[in-house]
Design a protein around this motif. Structure first.
Motif, PDB file in Angstrom:
ATOM      1  N   ASP A 126       0.825  -1.210   0.000  1.00 53.36           N
ATOM      2  CA  ASP A 126       0.000   0.000   0.000  1.00 53.36           C
ATOM      3  C   ASP A 126       0.862   1.263   0.000  1.00 53.36           C
ATOM      4  N   LYS A 127       1.929   1.244   0.775  1.00 54.00           N
ATOM      5  CA  LYS A 127       2.823   2.411   0.856  1.00 54.00           C
ATOM      6  C   LYS A 127       3.489   2.687  -0.502  1.00 54.00           C
ATOM      7  N   LEU A 128       3.950   1.647  -1.167  1.00 53.12           N
ATOM      8  CA  LEU A 128       4.567   1.822  -2.484  1.00 53.12           C
ATOM      9  C   LEU A 128       3.551   2.307  -3.522  1.00 53.12           C
ATOM     10  N   LEU A 129       2.368   1.688  -3.521  1.00 54.16           N
ATOM     11  CA  LEU A 129       1.354   2.083  -4.499  1.00 54.16           C
ATOM     12  C   LEU A 129       0.922   3.529  -4.298  1.00 54.16           C
ATOM     13  N   SER A 130       0.586   3.891  -3.062  1.00 55.14           N
ATOM     14  CA  SER A 130       0.091   5.250  -2.818  1.00 55.14           C
ATOM     15  C   SER A 130       1.212   6.292  -2.899  1.00 55.14           C
ATOM     16  N   GLY A 131       2.452   5.866  -2.735  1.00 51.64           N
ATOM     17  CA  GLY A 131       3.570   6.805  -2.769  1.00 51.64           C
ATOM     18  C   GLY A 131       4.119   7.096  -4.152  1.00 51.64           C
ATOM     19  N   HIS A 132       3.912   6.170  -5.111  1.00 46.19           N
ATOM     20  CA  HIS A 132       4.584   6.326  -6.401  1.00 46.19           C
ATOM     21  C   HIS A 132       3.703   6.114  -7.626  1.00 46.19           C
ATOM     22  N   PHE A 133       2.499   5.592  -7.449  1.00 46.09           N
ATOM     23  CA  PHE A 133       1.679   5.207  -8.590  1.00 46.09           C
ATOM     24  C   PHE A 133       0.293   5.838  -8.527  1.00 46.09           C
ATOM     25  N   VAL A 134      -0.347   5.908  -9.686  1.00 46.37           N
ATOM     26  CA  VAL A 134      -1.787   6.108  -9.777  1.00 46.37           C
ATOM     27  C   VAL A 134      -2.311   4.780 -10.297  1.00 46.37           C
ATOM     28  N   VAL A 135      -3.208   4.165  -9.548  1.00 46.86           N
ATOM     29  CA  VAL A 135      -3.687   2.827  -9.876  1.00 46.86           C
ATOM     30  C   VAL A 135      -5.037   2.905 -10.573  1.00 46.86           C
ATOM     31  N   SER A 136      -5.177   2.123 -11.629  1.00 44.75           N
ATOM     32  CA  SER A 136      -6.449   1.987 -12.326  1.00 44.75           C
ATOM     33  C   SER A 136      -6.810   0.514 -12.376  1.00 44.75           C
ATOM     34  N   ALA A 137      -7.944   0.167 -11.756  1.00 48.95           N
ATOM     35  CA  ALA A 137      -8.446  -1.201 -11.787  1.00 48.95           C
ATOM     36  C   ALA A 137      -9.363  -1.342 -12.995  1.00 48.95           C
ATOM     37  N   ILE A 138      -9.082  -2.305 -13.837  1.00 53.62           N
ATOM     38  CA  ILE A 138      -9.824  -2.481 -15.082  1.00 53.62           C
ATOM     39  C   ILE A 138     -10.499  -3.845 -15.066  1.00 53.62           C
ATOM     40  N   ASP A 139     -11.822  -3.820 -15.015  1.00 57.09           N
ATOM     41  CA  ASP A 139     -12.621  -5.047 -15.052  1.00 57.09           C
ATOM     42  C   ASP A 139     -12.649  -5.545 -16.491  1.00 57.09           C
ATOM     43  N   THR A 140     -12.025  -6.682 -16.742  1.00 56.56           N
ATOM     44  CA  THR A 140     -11.897  -7.188 -18.106  1.00 56.56           C
ATOM     45  C   THR A 140     -13.231  -7.616 -18.708  1.00 56.56           C
ATOM     46  N   LEU A 141     -14.262  -7.765 -17.878  1.00 54.32           N
ATOM     47  CA  LEU A 141     -15.568  -8.173 -18.382  1.00 54.32           C
ATOM     48  C   LEU A 141     -16.460  -6.989 -18.747  1.00 54.32           C
ATOM     49  N   SER A 142     -16.033  -5.771 -18.410  1.00 53.49           N
ATOM     50  CA  SER A 142     -16.820  -4.579 -18.740  1.00 53.49           C
ATOM     51  C   SER A 142     -16.541  -4.174 -20.185  1.00 53.49           C
ATOM     52  N   PRO A 143     -17.448  -3.396 -20.802  1.00 48.62           N
ATOM     53  CA  PRO A 143     -17.179  -2.943 -22.180  1.00 48.62           C
ATOM     54  C   PRO A 143     -15.879  -2.143 -22.292  1.00 48.62           C
ATOM     55  N   GLU A 144     -15.632  -1.195 -21.365  1.00 46.93           N
ATOM     56  CA  GLU A 144     -14.381  -0.427 -21.398  1.00 46.93           C
ATOM     57  C   GLU A 144     -13.191  -1.357 -21.181  1.00 46.93           C
ATOM     58  N   GLY A 145     -13.322  -2.275 -20.225  1.00 51.38           N
ATOM     59  CA  GLY A 145     -12.241  -3.207 -19.930  1.00 51.38           C
ATOM     60  C   GLY A 145     -11.890  -4.085 -21.117  1.00 51.38           C
ATOM     61  N   SER A 146     -12.905  -4.530 -21.836  1.00 48.93           N
ATOM     62  CA  SER A 146     -12.679  -5.360 -23.017  1.00 48.93           C
ATOM     63  C   SER A 146     -11.863  -4.604 -24.059  1.00 48.93           C
ATOM     64  N   ASP A 147     -12.175  -3.319 -24.250  1.00 46.14           N
ATOM     65  CA  ASP A 147     -11.408  -2.496 -25.190  1.00 46.14           C
ATOM     66  C   ASP A 147      -9.969  -2.306 -24.713  1.00 46.14           C
ATOM     67  N   LEU A 148      -9.796  -2.083 -23.407  1.00 43.28           N
ATOM     68  CA  LEU A 148      -8.454  -1.868 -22.865  1.00 43.28           C
ATOM     69  C   LEU A 148      -7.620  -3.148 -22.883  1.00 43.28           C
ATOM     70  N   VAL A 149      -8.261  -4.308 -22.725  1.00 38.14           N
ATOM     71  CA  VAL A 149      -7.560  -5.593 -22.842  1.00 38.14           C
ATOM     72  C   VAL A 149      -6.913  -5.691 -24.219  1.00 38.14           C
ATOM     73  N   LYS A 150      -7.668  -5.318 -25.249  1.00 36.48           N
ATOM     74  CA  LYS A 150      -7.134  -5.362 -26.617  1.00 36.48           C
ATOM     75  C   LYS A 150      -6.037  -4.319 -26.809  1.00 36.48           C
ATOM     76  N   ARG A 151      -6.276  -3.122 -26.315  1.00 39.57           N
ATOM     77  CA  ARG A 151      -5.319  -2.034 -26.493  1.00 39.57           C
ATOM     78  C   ARG A 151      -3.964  -2.347 -25.868  1.00 39.57           C
ATOM     79  N   TYR A 152      -4.004  -2.923 -24.644  1.00 41.46           N
ATOM     80  CA  TYR A 152      -2.757  -3.201 -23.923  1.00 41.46           C
ATOM     81  C   TYR A 152      -2.297  -4.653 -24.058  1.00 41.46           C
ATOM     82  N   ARG A 153      -3.042  -5.454 -24.828  1.00 39.90           N
ATOM     83  CA  ARG A 153      -2.703  -6.869 -25.040  1.00 39.90           C
ATOM     84  C   ARG A 153      -2.556  -7.636 -23.724  1.00 39.90           C
ATOM     85  N   SER A 154      -3.527  -7.472 -22.871  1.00 39.98           N
ATOM     86  CA  SER A 154      -3.549  -8.220 -21.612  1.00 39.98           C
ATOM     87  C   SER A 154      -4.015  -9.637 -21.921  1.00 39.98           C
TER      88      SER A 154
END
Length: 175
Positions: free
Chosen positions: A91-119
């Protein structure tokens, strides 16, 4: 029962159902609205943001982005959420150095981002860094520069191993 009582009861019931429906509709709209803190608001890096908001915040505050691809049926994602993300050192590393985005792969936006980032599966963690461009003609999100993938992790990891990976990424790429 007299007819005027049942008529009155029907009106009350209709009124209650209408108000319940309107309340649910408003709550649904509020949940779907993207959350983007204004420049005057305090940004909490301990929370997770939608993809576009995370990119904007990371660029503004010179932080890396961690994209976390997950879905509700992924047991390894649940393990990461329950045991790893809650660990103080992670938690300390994440909140200190990153902006976190949780992407639900089953959502319409998530499905598009899976393709975009090749997850290729869940959980997948993709780390992005914003690199300013020297070419004044290139723009992304209204400013010069682009997002570059600097690291990728796949699968569930023990908290100490995940914290070590985050630290290595910070050592190499944190501004």
């Amino acid at each position: 029962m007299p007819s005027h009582v049942s008529l009155s009861l029907a009106k009350v019931l209709r009124w209650v159902l209408l108000n319940l429906f309107l309340t649910m509709a408003l709550l649904s709209l509020a949940q779907d609205a993207p959350v983007s803190p204004s420049s005057s608001e305090e940004v909490s890096f301990g929370r997770w943001y939608p993809h576009d908001v995370a990119l904007e915040l990371a660029q503004t505050h010179n932080r890396l982005v961690m994209l976390y691809f997950h879905n509700e049926h992924c047991a390894f994602c649940q393990q990461m959420e329950m045991f790893v993300f809650s660990a103080p050192q992670v938690d300390k590393l994440l909140s200190g150095h990153f902006v976190v985005s949780a992407i639900d792969t089953l959502s319409p936006e998530g499905s598009d981002l899976v393709k975009r980032y090749r997850s290729r599966g869940t959980p997948t963690f993709i780390f992005l860094s914003y690199e300013a461009s020297s070419d004044p003609g290139s723009t992304e999100n209204g400013s010069t520069g682009s997002w570059k993938e600097v690291a990728r992790l796949f699968g569930s990891q023990p908290r100490q191993a995940f914290a070590a990976e985050l630290q290595d990424i910070c050592d190499s790429h944190c501004l």
